[in-house]
Design a protein around this motif. Structure first.
Motif, PDB file in Angstrom:
ATOM      1  N   ASP A   1       0.955  -1.300  -0.058  1.00 25.48           N
ATOM      2  CA  ASP A   1      -0.068  -0.004  -0.028  1.00 25.48           C
ATOM      3  C   ASP A   1       0.876   1.313  -0.124  1.00 25.48           C
ATOM      4  O   ASP A   1       0.366   2.432  -0.500  1.00 25.48           O
ATOM      5  CB  ASP A   1      -0.829   0.130   1.412  1.00 25.48           C
ATOM      6  N   LEU A   2       2.067   1.124   0.589  1.00 26.50           N
ATOM      7  CA  LEU A   2       2.942   2.311   0.989  1.00 26.50           C
ATOM      8  C   LEU A   2       3.968   2.463   0.020  1.00 26.50           C
ATOM      9  O   LEU A   2       4.854   1.752  -0.339  1.00 26.50           O
ATOM     10  CB  LEU A   2       3.426   2.205   2.317  1.00 26.50           C
ATOM     11  N   GLU A   3       3.681   3.633  -0.960  1.00 29.08           N
ATOM     12  CA  GLU A   3       4.975   4.061  -1.964  1.00 29.08           C
ATOM     13  C   GLU A   3       6.154   4.543  -1.155  1.00 29.08           C
ATOM     14  O   GLU A   3       5.852   5.378  -0.216  1.00 29.08           O
ATOM     15  CB  GLU A   3       4.296   4.869  -3.077  1.00 29.08           C
ATOM     16  N   GLN A   4       7.377   4.463  -1.806  1.00 28.69           N
ATOM     17  CA  GLN A   4       8.418   5.208  -1.531  1.00 28.69           C
ATOM     18  C   GLN A   4       8.206   6.603  -1.546  1.00 28.69           C
ATOM     19  O   GLN A   4       8.041   7.079  -2.725  1.00 28.69           O
ATOM     20  CB  GLN A   4       9.568   4.616  -1.902  1.00 28.69           C
ATOM     21  N   MET A   5       8.134   7.505  -0.749  1.00 33.01           N
ATOM     22  CA  MET A   5       8.072   9.074  -0.923  1.00 33.01           C
ATOM     23  C   MET A   5       8.863   9.602   0.261  1.00 33.01           C
ATOM     24  O   MET A   5       8.972   9.163   1.175  1.00 33.01           O
ATOM     25  CB  MET A   5       6.784   9.661  -1.389  1.00 33.01           C
ATOM     26  N   LYS A   6       8.957  11.193   0.226  1.00 31.56           N
ATOM     27  CA  LYS A   6       9.210  12.079   1.184  1.00 31.56           C
ATOM     28  C   LYS A   6       8.095  12.684   1.738  1.00 31.56           C
ATOM     29  O   LYS A   6       7.308  13.648   0.985  1.00 31.56           O
ATOM     30  CB  LYS A   6      10.283  12.940   0.651  1.00 31.56           C
ATOM     31  N   LEU A   7       7.812  12.202   2.780  1.00 30.79           N
ATOM     32  CA  LEU A   7       6.552  12.947   3.495  1.00 30.79           C
ATOM     33  C   LEU A   7       6.782  14.081   4.168  1.00 30.79           C
ATOM     34  O   LEU A   7       7.750  14.315   4.607  1.00 30.79           O
ATOM     35  CB  LEU A   7       5.986  11.823   4.484  1.00 30.79           C
ATOM     36  N   PRO A   8       5.914  15.027   4.283  1.00 26.01           N
ATOM     37  CA  PRO A   8       5.944  16.330   5.082  1.00 26.01           C
ATOM     38  C   PRO A   8       6.133  16.217   6.456  1.00 26.01           C
ATOM     39  O   PRO A   8       5.765  14.779   7.106  1.00 26.01           O
ATOM     40  CB  PRO A   8       4.445  17.158   4.583  1.00 26.01           C
ATOM     41  N   GLU A   9       6.673  17.173   7.184  1.00 26.75           N
ATOM     42  CA  GLU A   9       6.718  16.900   8.649  1.00 26.75           C
ATOM     43  C   GLU A   9       6.044  17.771   9.314  1.00 26.75           C
ATOM     44  O   GLU A   9       5.801  18.923   8.838  1.00 26.75           O
ATOM     45  CB  GLU A   9       8.354  17.039   9.197  1.00 26.75           C
ATOM     46  N   ALA A  10       5.335  17.319  10.625  1.00 22.48           N
ATOM     47  CA  ALA A  10       4.412  18.273  11.159  1.00 22.48           C
ATOM     48  C   ALA A  10       4.791  17.934  12.906  1.00 22.48           C
ATOM     49  O   ALA A  10       4.361  16.698  13.033  1.00 22.48           O
ATOM     50  CB  ALA A  10       3.008  18.207  10.748  1.00 22.48           C
ATOM     51  N   SER A  11       5.135  18.700  13.505  1.00 19.37           N
ATOM     52  CA  SER A  11       5.263  18.459  15.003  1.00 19.37           C
ATOM     53  C   SER A  11       3.935  17.862  15.821  1.00 19.37           C
ATOM     54  O   SER A  11       3.737  17.166  16.768  1.00 19.37           O
ATOM     55  CB  SER A  11       6.055  19.335  15.558  1.00 19.37           C
ATOM     56  N   MET A  12       2.636  18.428  15.220  1.00 19.53           N
ATOM     57  CA  MET A  12       1.555  18.223  15.956  1.00 19.53           C
ATOM     58  C   MET A  12       0.875  16.976  15.682  1.00 19.53           C
ATOM     59  O   MET A  12      -0.289  16.564  16.349  1.00 19.53           O
ATOM     60  CB  MET A  12       0.586  19.432  15.794  1.00 19.53           C
ATOM     61  N   ALA A  13       1.450  16.131  14.777  1.00 24.94           N
ATOM     62  CA  ALA A  13       0.634  15.234  14.114  1.00 24.94           C
ATOM     63  C   ALA A  13       0.729  13.770  14.989  1.00 24.94           C
ATOM     64  O   ALA A  13       1.510  13.817  15.917  1.00 24.94           O
ATOM     65  CB  ALA A  13       1.476  14.644  12.803  1.00 24.94           C
ATOM     66  N   LYS A  14      -0.398  13.030  15.110  1.00 26.64           N
ATOM     67  CA  LYS A  14      -0.499  12.093  16.132  1.00 26.64           C
ATOM     68  C   LYS A  14       0.191  10.622  15.594  1.00 26.64           C
ATOM     69  O   LYS A  14       0.157  10.462  14.358  1.00 26.64           O
ATOM     70  CB  LYS A  14      -2.013  11.919  16.472  1.00 26.64           C
ATOM     71  N   ALA A  15       0.750   9.842  16.468  1.00 25.95           N
ATOM     72  CA  ALA A  15       1.368   8.680  15.961  1.00 25.95           C
ATOM     73  C   ALA A  15       0.065   7.571  15.245  1.00 25.95           C
ATOM     74  O   ALA A  15      -0.816   7.682  15.993  1.00 25.95           O
ATOM     75  CB  ALA A  15       1.967   8.012  16.997  1.00 25.95           C
ATOM     76  N   ASP A  16       0.684   6.922  14.203  1.00 23.23           N
ATOM     77  CA  ASP A  16      -0.493   6.155  13.639  1.00 23.23           C
ATOM     78  C   ASP A  16      -0.393   4.977  14.114  1.00 23.23           C
ATOM     79  O   ASP A  16       0.091   3.845  13.378  1.00 23.23           O
ATOM     80  CB  ASP A  16      -0.384   6.257  12.001  1.00 23.23           C
ATOM     81  N   GLU A  17      -0.428   4.537  15.416  1.00 18.28           N
ATOM     82  CA  GLU A  17       0.014   3.082  15.988  1.00 18.28           C
ATOM     83  C   GLU A  17      -1.045   2.071  15.560  1.00 18.28           C
ATOM     84  O   GLU A  17      -0.540   1.018  15.467  1.00 18.28           O
ATOM     85  CB  GLU A  17       0.011   3.319  17.656  1.00 18.28           C
ATOM     86  N   LYS A  18      -2.422   2.498  15.570  1.00 16.44           N
ATOM     87  CA  LYS A  18      -3.442   1.458  15.158  1.00 16.44           C
ATOM     88  C   LYS A  18      -4.030   1.582  13.983  1.00 16.44           C
ATOM     89  O   LYS A  18      -5.312   2.175  14.113  1.00 16.44           O
ATOM     90  CB  LYS A  18      -4.230   1.035  16.241  1.00 16.44           C
ATOM     91  N   PRO A  19      -3.363   1.493  12.687  1.00 18.01           N
ATOM     92  CA  PRO A  19      -4.267   1.784  11.650  1.00 18.01           C
ATOM     93  C   PRO A  19      -5.432   1.067  11.673  1.00 18.01           C
ATOM     94  O   PRO A  19      -5.337  -0.228  11.596  1.00 18.01           O
ATOM     95  CB  PRO A  19      -3.215   1.669  10.491  1.00 18.01           C
ATOM     96  N   PRO A  20      -6.570   1.661  10.907  1.00 18.08           N
ATOM     97  CA  PRO A  20      -7.637   0.814  11.003  1.00 18.08           C
ATOM     98  C   PRO A  20      -7.493  -0.107   9.654  1.00 18.08           C
ATOM     99  O   PRO A  20      -6.837   0.253   8.823  1.00 18.08           O
ATOM    100  CB  PRO A  20      -8.704   1.819  10.521  1.00 18.08           C
ATOM    101  N   LYS A  21      -8.143  -1.360   9.674  1.00 18.73           N
ATOM    102  CA  LYS A  21      -7.753  -2.323   8.833  1.00 18.73           C
ATOM    103  C   LYS A  21      -8.364  -2.140   7.803  1.00 18.73           C
ATOM    104  O   LYS A  21      -7.934  -2.642   6.480  1.00 18.73           O
ATOM    105  CB  LYS A  21      -8.188  -3.858   9.444  1.00 18.73           C
ATOM    106  N   ASP A  22      -9.609  -1.274   7.474  1.00 18.80           N
ATOM    107  CA  ASP A  22     -10.167  -1.261   6.347  1.00 18.80           C
ATOM    108  C   ASP A  22      -9.860   0.230   5.705  1.00 18.80           C
ATOM    109  O   ASP A  22     -10.450   0.734   4.871  1.00 18.80           O
ATOM    110  CB  ASP A  22     -11.727  -0.975   6.773  1.00 18.80           C
ATOM    111  N   ARG A  23      -8.791   0.983   6.196  1.00 25.55           N
ATOM    112  CA  ARG A  23      -8.278   1.994   5.611  1.00 25.55           C
ATOM    113  C   ARG A  23      -7.865   2.075   4.278  1.00 25.55           C
ATOM    114  O   ARG A  23      -6.961   1.181   3.847  1.00 25.55           O
ATOM    115  CB  ARG A  23      -7.316   2.795   6.620  1.00 25.55           C
ATOM    116  N   LEU A  24      -8.186   2.879   3.472  1.00 22.72           N
ATOM    117  CA  LEU A  24      -7.717   2.896   2.115  1.00 22.72           C
ATOM    118  C   LEU A  24      -6.648   4.002   1.990  1.00 22.72           C
ATOM    119  O   LEU A  24      -6.744   4.869   2.602  1.00 22.72           O
ATOM    120  CB  LEU A  24      -8.980   3.519   0.970  1.00 22.72           C
ATOM    121  N   VAL A  25      -5.554   3.437   1.427  1.00 23.18           N
ATOM    122  CA  VAL A  25      -4.477   4.486   1.103  1.00 23.18           C
ATOM    123  C   VAL A  25      -4.168   4.847  -0.268  1.00 23.18           C
ATOM    124  O   VAL A  25      -4.224   4.090  -1.329  1.00 23.18           O
ATOM    125  CB  VAL A  25      -3.217   3.595   1.559  1.00 23.18           C
ATOM    126  N   VAL A  26      -4.306   6.234  -0.339  1.00 25.54           N
ATOM    127  CA  VAL A  26      -3.754   6.759  -1.616  1.00 25.54           C
ATOM    128  C   VAL A  26      -2.613   7.186  -1.643  1.00 25.54           C
ATOM    129  O   VAL A  26      -2.460   8.389  -0.782  1.00 25.54           O
ATOM    130  CB  VAL A  26      -4.951   7.770  -2.112  1.00 25.54           C
TER     131      VAL A  26
END
Lengths: 167, 161
Positions: B40-65
């Motif tokens: 699902d995950l392509e290699q890329m340079k994601l933006p940075e943001a200090s207020m973002a929350k950790a994505d520890e339990k990603p929903p199983k049904d989540r679609l990734v674009v």
């Protein structure tokens, strides 16, 4: 005498080949394995029943943050808050990583100072060709400023569609 | 006495071949699993943001674009590419709309709003246009995508441990 000769002839031999095989395999395994590193996320729930926004922004009560590319540039921007809003001043481009940090720190500070004068939503309006990094930094600055005004109601963050071809 | 002499004479040898076979199988298994989970995950340079929350339990049904950066030779060609599970789609193309509609259909709630969360992973260097187009497709009342739970992927901070 015969027994002693036999024992001397039978030296204990350990075959190292399988161990080397296993060590190599483990080495290859750990080189190939991508150690999972969780990404982070910013939540941005869209309104469920409104569709595309067609409302006209009300001056002063609403903050619209425009992100515009400088003329002839592909990665240098200026931050232009709603010109009708007297509490926010334009933020010009500053060079370098430190300059970029300063720009968004200033945006955060301006939002924090004018927080009580903003209505219930903050509109982010980037130009079409603005790199996504600046949009994420703007969202981050809004979240940080909201975090520094703990008692105030949280603002809704919306995006304004840029005109086609707009920088 | 007969038993004693037998024990003295015989060396104990462990056959390592089955263990090596098993290690090979485990290696292949973990490499394949790793590939599948990362599809699902392509290699890329994601933006940075200090207020973002950790994505520890990603929903199983989540679609990734994924919106990845391209380096086109022609400066007039757009520099981004939308990818879902490794398959590229043209921005605003019929195929992309159909794909998003099918994915959104998997779990519908009240008023036809999709319950599936959508994670947009956008390269930090890609123009905002791409992100905007995906949002507009999701919010367009004339299309049957209607995905409202949007998440934006942010890079893990370098000093986050």
């Amino acid at each position: 005498m015969g027994v002693v000769q036999d024992m001397m002839a039978e030296e204990a031999k350990t075959d190292m080949t399988p161990m080397i095989d296993v060590v190599f395999l483990l080495l290859i395994f750990f080189m190939c394995m991508k150690f999972k590193s969780y990404e982070k996320k910013l939540d941005a729930d869209l309104p469920e029943d409104e569709g595309l926004s067609i409302s006209t922004p009300t001056p002063v009560q609403q903050l619209r943050i425009g992100l515009n590319l400088l003329a002839g540039e592909s990665d240098k921007i200026q931050i232009l808050p709603d010109p009708l809003n007297e509490y926010f001043k334009p933020i010009q481009w500053r060079e370098g990583a430190a300059g970029k940090r300063e720009m968004f720190k200033e945006l955060e500070e301006q939002i924090r100072r004018g927080f009580t004068y903003i209505g219930d939503k903050i509109e982010v309006a980037p130009g079409e060709r603005v790199p996504f990094d600046y949009v994420a930094l703007t969202l981050d600055a809004i979240h940080k400023s909201q975090d520094r005004v703990p008692d105030a109601d949280k603002k809704r963050i919306t995006f304004k569609a840029a005109p086609p071809g707009g920088g | 006495m007969a038993f004693g002499s037998k024990n003295k004479g015989g060396d104990i040898e462990g056959d390592m071949t089955p263990m090596i076979d098993c290690v090979f199988l485990l290696l292949i298994f973990f490499m394949l699993i790793s590939e599948i989970t990362q599809a699902d995950l392509e290699q890329m340079k994601l933006p940075e943001a200090s207020m973002a929350k950790a994505d520890e339990k990603p929903p199983k049904d989540r679609l990734v674009v994924n919106i990845v950066k391209q380096e086109p030779n022609d400066p007039n060609v757009r520099d981004g590419l939308v990818k879902i599970k490794g398959k590229p789609y043209g921005l605003g193309s019929r195929e992309l709309i159909d794909r998003l509609t099918i994915e959104a259909d998997i779990e519908r709630g009240d008023r036809g709003i999709s319950k599936r969360p959508l994670l947009i992973r956008c390269d930090r260097r890609v123009q905002f246009l791409y992100f905007q187009q995906i949002l507009m497709l999701c919010a367009n009342p004339n299309l049957n995508i209607k995905m409202s739970k949007i998440q934006i992927a942010i890079a893990k901070d370098r000093d986050d441990g």
